[in-house]
Scaffold this motif. Structure first.
Motif, short mmCIF file in Angstrom:
data_model
loop_
_atom_site.label_atom_id
_atom_site.label_comp_id
_atom_site.label_asym_id
_atom_site.label_seq_id
_atom_site.Cartn_x
_atom_site.Cartn_y
_atom_site.Cartn_z
N ASP A 76 0.80 -1.22 0.00
CA ASP A 76 0.00 0.00 0.00
C ASP A 76 0.84 1.27 0.00
O ASP A 76 1.97 1.29 0.44
CB ASP A 76 -0.93 0.00 1.22
CG ASP A 76 -2.15 0.87 0.99
OD1 ASP A 76 -2.32 1.37 -0.13
OD2 ASP A 76 -2.91 1.05 1.94
N CYS A 77 0.19 2.30 -0.49
CA CYS A 77 0.72 3.66 -0.47
C CYS A 77 -0.49 4.58 -0.38
O CYS A 77 -1.53 4.30 -0.96
CB CYS A 77 1.52 3.93 -1.74
SG CYS A 77 2.05 5.65 -1.87
N ARG A 83 0.39 4.10 -6.47
CA ARG A 83 -0.15 2.74 -6.62
C ARG A 83 -0.34 2.39 -8.09
O ARG A 83 -0.04 1.28 -8.51
CB ARG A 83 -1.48 2.59 -5.88
CG ARG A 83 -1.31 2.25 -4.42
CD ARG A 83 -2.61 1.85 -3.77
NE ARG A 83 -3.14 0.55 -4.14
CZ ARG A 83 -2.60 -0.61 -3.83
NH1 ARG A 83 -1.46 -0.66 -3.20
NH2 ARG A 83 -3.17 -1.73 -4.16
#
Length: 113
Positions: A76-77, A83
């Motif tokens: 995740d980001c 992403r």
């Protein structure tokens, strides 16, 4: 183009030990593609730096988990565009290198004296 980057050897008299300083990827890239960032706003440079660090970290996790595609959704980001770039990277990887069986050994090595 040939890069004449030679490792720097250092001798420590006190420890009677040799060390090798190897140029970083950034240093090599700057030699290959010298850039003048003096005209670019500092905030834009910071955003680009953060994007690079984020993508590097996501790709690193993916590689360390043996290119497990199921993990792509969980790496995740906070930033959606990061992403999307990561998904584009994994898609390109799968399309161009899918028949090559890579084995992860290590992505980076930190050495201490």
């Amino acid at each position: 183009m040939r890069l004449d980057l030679k490792p720097l050897y250092i001798f420590n008299d006190e420890l009677h030990k040799y060390s090798i300083l190897i140029p970083s990827v950034s240093k090599i890239v700057n030699i290959l593609v010298p850039k003048d960032f003096s005209q670019i706003d500092e905030n834009i440079l910071k955003l680009a730096q953060n994007r690079g660090i984020c993508l590097h970290n996501m790709i690193d996790v993916w590689i360390k988990n043996n290119f497990d595609d199921e993990l792509i959704e969980f790496i995740d980001c906070e930033i959606k565009s990061h992403r999307e770039l990561f998904k584009n990277f994994t898609k390109l990887y799968q399309e161009t290198l899918k028949d090559i069986k890579f084995k992860y050994y290590e992505t980076e090595k930190t050495l201490y004296s």
